[in-house]
Design a protein around this motif. Structure first.
Motif, mmCIF file in Angstrom:
data_model
loop_
_atom_site.group_PDB
_atom_site.id
_atom_site.type_symbol
_atom_site.label_atom_id
_atom_site.label_comp_id
_atom_site.label_asym_id
_atom_site.label_seq_id
_atom_site.Cartn_x
_atom_site.Cartn_y
_atom_site.Cartn_z
ATOM 1 N N UNK A 108 23.249 -13.153 38.664
ATOM 2 C CA UNK A 108 22.590 -11.911 39.085
ATOM 3 C C UNK A 108 22.617 -11.761 40.605
ATOM 4 N N UNK A 109 22.236 -12.829 41.309
ATOM 5 C CA UNK A 109 22.173 -12.763 42.771
ATOM 6 C C UNK A 109 23.549 -12.533 43.378
ATOM 7 N N UNK A 110 24.561 -13.175 42.811
ATOM 8 C CA UNK A 110 25.925 -12.997 43.307
ATOM 9 C C UNK A 110 26.392 -11.567 43.098
ATOM 10 N N UNK A 111 26.057 -10.999 41.951
ATOM 11 C CA UNK A 111 26.444 -9.624 41.649
ATOM 12 C C UNK A 111 25.794 -8.631 42.615
ATOM 13 N N UNK A 112 24.497 -8.741 42.786
ATOM 14 C CA UNK A 112 23.790 -7.812 43.678
ATOM 15 C C UNK A 112 24.321 -7.930 45.103
ATOM 16 N N UNK A 113 24.560 -9.157 45.561
ATOM 17 C CA UNK A 113 25.012 -9.384 46.932
ATOM 18 C C UNK A 113 26.392 -8.788 47.178
ATOM 19 N N UNK A 119 22.122 -1.194 48.200
ATOM 20 C CA UNK A 119 21.191 -0.565 47.274
ATOM 21 C C UNK A 119 19.768 -1.078 47.404
ATOM 22 N N UNK A 120 18.892 -0.511 46.576
ATOM 23 C CA UNK A 120 17.466 -0.824 46.648
ATOM 24 C C UNK A 120 17.129 -2.209 46.118
ATOM 25 N N UNK A 121 18.048 -2.852 45.391
ATOM 26 C CA UNK A 121 17.785 -4.166 44.826
ATOM 27 C C UNK A 121 18.212 -5.309 45.748
ATOM 28 N N UNK A 122 18.781 -4.967 46.899
ATOM 29 C CA UNK A 122 19.181 -5.995 47.857
ATOM 30 C C UNK A 122 18.094 -6.198 48.906
ATOM 31 N N UNK A 123 17.763 -7.429 49.240
ATOM 32 C CA UNK A 123 18.307 -8.686 48.721
ATOM 33 C C UNK A 123 17.723 -9.021 47.345
ATOM 34 N N UNK A 124 18.513 -9.685 46.495
ATOM 35 C CA UNK A 124 18.028 -10.008 45.151
ATOM 36 C C UNK A 124 16.930 -11.049 45.186
ATOM 37 N N UNK A 125 16.035 -10.979 44.209
ATOM 38 C CA UNK A 125 14.964 -11.968 44.074
ATOM 39 C C UNK A 125 14.852 -12.373 42.607
ATOM 40 N N UNK A 126 14.369 -13.582 42.321
ATOM 41 C CA UNK A 126 14.157 -13.994 40.932
ATOM 42 C C UNK A 126 13.199 -13.065 40.195
ATOM 43 N N UNK A 127 12.243 -12.482 40.903
ATOM 44 C CA UNK A 127 11.266 -11.600 40.266
ATOM 45 C C UNK A 127 11.928 -10.344 39.708
ATOM 46 N N UNK A 128 12.963 -9.826 40.384
ATOM 47 C CA UNK A 128 13.677 -8.651 39.878
ATOM 48 C C UNK A 128 14.269 -8.928 38.506
ATOM 49 N N UNK A 129 14.925 -10.048 38.376
ATOM 50 C CA UNK A 129 15.546 -10.398 37.095
ATOM 51 C C UNK A 129 14.496 -10.697 36.040
ATOM 52 N N UNK A 130 13.450 -11.389 36.429
ATOM 53 C CA UNK A 130 12.391 -11.731 35.477
ATOM 54 C C UNK A 130 11.754 -10.489 34.881
ATOM 55 N N UNK A 131 11.585 -9.437 35.684
ATOM 56 C CA UNK A 131 10.952 -8.213 35.185
ATOM 57 C C UNK A 131 11.825 -7.518 34.146
ATOM 58 N N UNK A 132 13.153 -7.699 34.231
ATOM 59 C CA UNK A 132 14.041 -7.137 33.220
ATOM 60 C C UNK A 132 13.996 -7.948 31.930
ATOM 61 N N UNK A 133 13.946 -9.268 32.079
ATOM 62 C CA UNK A 133 14.083 -10.155 30.932
ATOM 63 C C UNK A 133 12.798 -10.338 30.139
ATOM 64 N N UNK A 170 25.049 -7.244 34.781
ATOM 65 C CA UNK A 170 25.536 -7.873 36.011
ATOM 66 C C UNK A 170 26.607 -8.893 35.636
ATOM 67 N N UNK A 171 27.569 -9.104 36.550
ATOM 68 C CA UNK A 171 28.717 -9.934 36.213
ATOM 69 C C UNK A 171 29.314 -10.547 37.472
ATOM 70 N N UNK A 172 30.181 -11.519 37.249
ATOM 71 C CA UNK A 172 30.879 -12.164 38.352
ATOM 72 C C UNK A 172 31.862 -11.172 38.971
#
Length: 233
Positions: A108-113, A119-133, A170-172
């Motif tokens: 996830x972090x690699x994709x956002x970066x 975009x509004x999701x940069x810089x990525x944080x673990x909390x962003x992904x956790x809220x989706x999952x 999100x993907x490589x």
């Protein structure tokens, strides 16, 4: 649907159309939510973000149209068939699974970066992904895609009795040529058919936003416009 209470956010710059002001109607906290209720709300243009449910309610713009596909009606285009065939030739694998202890954050972090540093999701944080999952009132699934036996793409998927809803993919970045976002939709349509889900929701389509252009290629589709679902294609 029982009586619900909603709030309205203050105007803010739209993340899709920077020249526009965005406002959201959201379900006020501490109200009972369930997958069944969410399914009804999705039919009225709502989406989930973390534990919250919202819909656009912008003062001067109606560009956000929720998009959904019916697997019984969908017909893949030539381009989409080529993408599927290319993945098959390269022994691409996929599975729709319940949440496990797999750590998706590095991907996830690699994709956002690399893809959304502006975009509004940069810089990525673990909390962003956790809220989706994580959602206490909903079954959340994960569509995993593998290339050379390596996990290269993840799609967060909400499940109700009648639908799947693609939350985020999100993907490589190095496998972009395989169009993993398009593959995710095509595979989810297969799972919808297999598990008898009438609808696959793709989130909001904004025609003027280039990052969302791929959604318009899935036909036939329905869009929620001015309070009603309209068929296209």
């Amino acid at each position: 649907m029982h009586e619900l209470q909603f709030g309205l956010t203050a105007p803010a710059q739209c993340s899709y159309l920077p020249e526009q002001q965005e406002q959201l109607v959201f379900l006020l906290p501490h109200q009972p939510l369930s997958a069944a209720l969410y399914q009804q709300l999705m039919q009225l243009n709502f989406r989930r973000s973390g534990e919250q449910v919202y819909t656009p309610h912008c003062p001067s713009c109606k560009a956000c149209h929720s998009v959904r596909l019916n697997y019984n009606e969908f017909v893949p285009s030539r381009s989409q068939k080529r993408i599927l065939n290319k993945a098959q030739r390269h022994n691409w694998q996929h599975q729709l699974v319940k949440l496990t202890n797999t750590d998706y954050y590095p991907l996830f972090a690699n994709y956002i970066t690399h893809k959304h540093a502006d975009g509004s999701m940069f810089p990525p944080t673990p909390e962003q992904l956790s809220s989706m999952l994580n959602c206490s009132w909903l079954n959340v699934r994960v569509l995993e895609q593998y290339y050379n036996q390596q996990l290269v793409s993840v799609t967060v998927v909400d499940e109700t009795s009648d639908a799947y809803s693609a939350v985020y993919t999100f993907f490589a970045p190095e496998i972009s040529a395989f169009s993993p976002g398009v593959l995710a939709v095509l595979y989810l349509l297969q799972y919808a058919k297999q598990n008898q889900k009438q609808w696959l929701y793709l989130g909001y389509q904004v025609d003027a936003c280039q990052k969302m252009a791929y959604k318009a290629a899935f036909m036939p589709q329905q869009r929620f416009i001015q309070g009603q679902w309209h068929s296209f294609g």
